[in-house]
Write a protein that holds these residues in place. Structure first.
Motif, PDB file in Angstrom:
ATOM      1  N   MET A  77       0.733  -1.124  -0.041  1.00  0.00           N
ATOM      2  CA  MET A  77       0.063   0.379   0.155  1.00  0.00           C
ATOM      3  C   MET A  77       0.562   0.952   0.210  1.00  0.00           C
ATOM      4  SD  MET A  77      -2.928   0.973   3.076  1.00  0.00           S
ATOM      5  CE  MET A  77      -3.955   2.122   2.301  1.00  0.00           C
ATOM      6  N   ASP A  78       0.689   2.488  -1.018  1.00  0.00           N
ATOM      7  CA  ASP A  78       0.899   3.362  -1.162  1.00  0.00           C
ATOM      8  C   ASP A  78       1.243   4.694  -0.044  1.00  0.00           C
ATOM      9  OD1 ASP A  78       1.878   5.471  -1.480  1.00  0.00           O
ATOM     10  OD2 ASP A  78       1.775   5.821  -3.846  1.00  0.00           O
ATOM     11  N   PRO A  79       2.761   4.796   0.743  1.00  0.00           N
ATOM     12  CA  PRO A  79       1.875   5.531   1.653  1.00  0.00           C
ATOM     13  C   PRO A  79       1.919   6.754   2.222  1.00  0.00           C
ATOM     14  CG  PRO A  79       4.545   5.131   1.503  1.00  0.00           C
ATOM     15  CD  PRO A  79       3.937   4.137   0.719  1.00  0.00           C
ATOM     16  N   ARG A  80       1.568   7.478   0.917  1.00  0.00           N
ATOM     17  CA  ARG A  80       0.369   8.407   1.082  1.00  0.00           C
ATOM     18  C   ARG A  80      -0.841   8.075   1.163  1.00  0.00           C
ATOM     19  NH1 ARG A  80       1.841   9.732  -5.303  1.00  0.00           N
ATOM     20  NH2 ARG A  80       1.318   7.786  -5.671  1.00  0.00           N
ATOM     21  N   PHE A  81      -1.343   6.819   0.707  1.00  0.00           N
ATOM     22  CA  PHE A  81      -2.955   6.899   1.685  1.00  0.00           C
ATOM     23  C   PHE A  81      -3.055   6.826   3.115  1.00  0.00           C
ATOM     24  CE2 PHE A  81      -3.190   4.729  -2.900  1.00  0.00           C
ATOM     25  CZ  PHE A  81      -4.173   5.825  -3.487  1.00  0.00           C
ATOM     26  N   LYS A  82      -1.777   6.633   3.625  1.00  0.00           N
ATOM     27  CA  LYS A  82      -1.980   6.397   5.209  1.00  0.00           C
ATOM     28  C   LYS A  82      -1.944   8.050   5.227  1.00  0.00           C
ATOM     29  CE  LYS A  82       0.512   4.209   8.627  1.00  0.00           C
ATOM     30  NZ  LYS A  82       1.341   3.467   9.536  1.00  0.00           N
ATOM     31  N   ILE A  83      -1.110   8.546   4.447  1.00  0.00           N
ATOM     32  CA  ILE A  83      -0.975  10.116   5.032  1.00  0.00           C
ATOM     33  C   ILE A  83      -2.457  11.007   5.160  1.00  0.00           C
ATOM     34  CG2 ILE A  83       0.084  12.157   5.278  1.00  0.00           C
ATOM     35  CD1 ILE A  83       2.860  10.323   4.407  1.00  0.00           C
ATOM     36  N   ALA A  84      -2.945  10.547   3.816  1.00  0.00           N
ATOM     37  CA  ALA A  84      -4.395  11.188   3.570  1.00  0.00           C
ATOM     38  C   ALA A  84      -5.303  10.753   4.353  1.00  0.00           C
ATOM     39  CB  ALA A  84      -4.431  10.689   1.958  1.00  0.00           C
ATOM     40  N   HIS A  85      -4.933   9.690   5.081  1.00  0.00           N
ATOM     41  CA  HIS A  85      -6.733   8.683   5.473  1.00  0.00           C
ATOM     42  C   HIS A  85      -6.807   9.666   6.611  1.00  0.00           C
ATOM     43  CE1 HIS A  85      -8.488   5.700   7.938  1.00  0.00           C
ATOM     44  NE2 HIS A  85      -9.151   5.988   7.089  1.00  0.00           N
ATOM     45  N   ARG A  86      -4.937   9.462   7.394  1.00  0.00           N
ATOM     46  CA  ARG A  86      -4.784  10.525   9.146  1.00  0.00           C
ATOM     47  C   ARG A  86      -5.675  11.828   8.998  1.00  0.00           C
ATOM     48  NH1 ARG A  86      -1.287  13.738  11.754  1.00  0.00           N
ATOM     49  NH2 ARG A  86       0.420  13.521   9.765  1.00  0.00           N
ATOM     50  N   GLU A  87      -4.854  12.695   7.949  1.00  0.00           N
ATOM     51  CA  GLU A  87      -4.863  13.770   7.465  1.00  0.00           C
ATOM     52  C   GLU A  87      -6.654  14.055   7.151  1.00  0.00           C
ATOM     53  OE1 GLU A  87      -2.451  14.876   4.610  1.00  0.00           O
ATOM     54  OE2 GLU A  87      -0.948  15.629   6.586  1.00  0.00           O
ATOM     55  N   ALA A  88      -7.384  13.595   6.489  1.00  0.00           N
ATOM     56  CA  ALA A  88      -8.520  12.717   6.333  1.00  0.00           C
ATOM     57  C   ALA A  88      -9.476  13.105   7.624  1.00  0.00           C
ATOM     58  CB  ALA A  88      -9.219  12.640   5.239  1.00  0.00           C
ATOM     59  N   TRP A  89      -8.987  12.442   8.464  1.00  0.00           N
ATOM     60  CA  TRP A  89      -9.631  12.533  10.075  1.00  0.00           C
ATOM     61  C   TRP A  89      -9.259  13.535  10.962  1.00  0.00           C
ATOM     62  CZ3 TRP A  89     -13.774   9.808  10.936  1.00  0.00           C
ATOM     63  CH2 TRP A  89     -13.852   8.397  10.279  1.00  0.00           C
ATOM     64  N   ILE A  90      -8.155  14.612  10.944  1.00  0.00           N
ATOM     65  CA  ILE A  90      -8.267  15.055  11.412  1.00  0.00           C
ATOM     66  C   ILE A  90      -9.075  16.599  11.033  1.00  0.00           C
ATOM     67  CG2 ILE A  90      -6.311  17.127  11.404  1.00  0.00           C
ATOM     68  CD1 ILE A  90      -4.542  15.056  11.734  1.00  0.00           C
ATOM     69  N   GLY A  91      -9.700  16.151   9.652  1.00  0.00           N
ATOM     70  CA  GLY A  91     -10.306  18.022   9.034  1.00  0.00           C
ATOM     71  C   GLY A  91     -11.398  17.152   9.297  1.00  0.00           C
ATOM     72  N   VAL A  92     -11.874  15.699   9.183  1.00  0.00           N
ATOM     73  CA  VAL A  92     -12.972  15.852   9.778  1.00  0.00           C
ATOM     74  C   VAL A  92     -13.527  15.707  11.815  1.00  0.00           C
ATOM     75  CG1 VAL A  92     -15.220  13.502  10.533  1.00  0.00           C
ATOM     76  CG2 VAL A  92     -13.682  14.318   7.933  1.00  0.00           C
ATOM     77  N   GLY A  93     -12.563  15.725  12.004  1.00  0.00           N
ATOM     78  CA  GLY A  93     -12.486  16.011  13.679  1.00  0.00           C
ATOM     79  C   GLY A  93     -12.457  17.154  13.977  1.00  0.00           C
ATOM     80  N   LEU A  94     -12.158  17.933  13.211  1.00  0.00           N
ATOM     81  CA  LEU A  94     -11.877  19.452  13.141  1.00  0.00           C
ATOM     82  C   LEU A  94     -13.479  20.749  12.766  1.00  0.00           C
ATOM     83  CD1 LEU A  94     -10.218  21.837  13.363  1.00  0.00           C
ATOM     84  CD2 LEU A  94      -9.695  22.250  11.240  1.00  0.00           C
ATOM     85  N   ALA A  95     -13.745  19.965  11.678  1.00  0.00           N
ATOM     86  CA  ALA A  95     -15.370  19.942  11.330  1.00  0.00           C
ATOM     87  C   ALA A  95     -16.298  20.000  12.582  1.00  0.00           C
ATOM     88  CB  ALA A  95     -15.517  19.334  10.387  1.00  0.00           C
ATOM     89  N   VAL A  96     -16.356  18.684  13.079  1.00  0.00           N
ATOM     90  CA  VAL A  96     -17.210  18.180  13.972  1.00  0.00           C
ATOM     91  C   VAL A  96     -17.465  19.203  15.302  1.00  0.00           C
ATOM     92  CG1 VAL A  96     -17.058  16.344  15.610  1.00  0.00           C
ATOM     93  CG2 VAL A  96     -17.199  15.419  13.537  1.00  0.00           C
ATOM     94  N   VAL A  97     -15.754  19.279  15.257  1.00  0.00           N
ATOM     95  CA  VAL A  97     -15.001  20.798  16.833  1.00  0.00           C
ATOM     96  C   VAL A  97     -15.997  21.706  16.949  1.00  0.00           C
ATOM     97  CG1 VAL A  97     -13.245  21.527  18.004  1.00  0.00           C
ATOM     98  CG2 VAL A  97     -13.484  18.970  17.781  1.00  0.00           C
ATOM     99  N   HIS A  98     -15.561  22.360  15.576  1.00  0.00           N
ATOM    100  CA  HIS A  98     -15.990  23.812  14.639  1.00  0.00           C
ATOM    101  C   HIS A  98     -17.475  23.709  15.136  1.00  0.00           C
ATOM    102  CE1 HIS A  98     -16.973  26.844  11.578  1.00  0.00           C
ATOM    103  NE2 HIS A  98     -17.056  27.687  13.017  1.00  0.00           N
ATOM    104  N   PHE A  99     -18.394  22.388  14.365  1.00  0.00           N
ATOM    105  CA  PHE A  99     -19.768  22.522  14.885  1.00  0.00           C
ATOM    106  C   PHE A  99     -20.405  22.264  15.897  1.00  0.00           C
ATOM    107  CE2 PHE A  99     -23.620  20.309  14.495  1.00  0.00           C
ATOM    108  CZ  PHE A  99     -24.850  21.098  14.286  1.00  0.00           C
ATOM    109  N   ILE A 100     -19.895  21.611  17.301  1.00  0.00           N
ATOM    110  CA  ILE A 100     -19.838  21.828  18.625  1.00  0.00           C
ATOM    111  C   ILE A 100     -19.941  23.100  18.978  1.00  0.00           C
ATOM    112  CG2 ILE A 100     -19.409  20.387  20.778  1.00  0.00           C
ATOM    113  CD1 ILE A 100     -18.619  18.204  19.178  1.00  0.00           C
TER     114      ILE A 100
END
Length: 86
Positions: free
Chosen positions: A1-24
């Motif tokens: 598996m390409d390591p870029r996908f692991k980085i992208a997956h982690r950063e996507a979750w960071i973005g989702v978490g930030l959006a949830v915190v902002h909404f709350i």
């Protein structure tokens, strides 16, 4: 598996978490303070306190958080294929 996908997956979750915190944050202040009768509102710089904290302060804090995340946490990843010599 390409390591870029692991980085992208982690950063996507960071973005989702930030959006949830902002909404709350937004929801808590907008509906928490904003559910009072209009006569009980206090005003900050001409804005009702619920609007000031939910929209103005929330935007500023999230913007600063995004800048810090982009500068120190998120990684610059090349879109080029690793074996591509063209």
């Amino acid at each position: 598996m390409d390591p870029r996908f692991k980085i992208a997956h982690r950063e996507a979750w960071i973005g989702v978490g930030l959006a949830v915190v902002h909404f709350i944050w937004w929801f808590g202040f907008a509906y928490g303070l904003g559910s009072r009768p209009v006569e009980e509102y206090t005003y900050i710089l001409g804005f009702p306190d619920w609007f000031f904290y939910s929209c103005i302060v929330g935007f500023i804090l999230i913007s600063i958080t995004v800048i810090i995340l982009a500068k120190y946490i998120l990684k610059d990843v090349s879109f080029e294929e690793e074996g591509d010599e063209s």
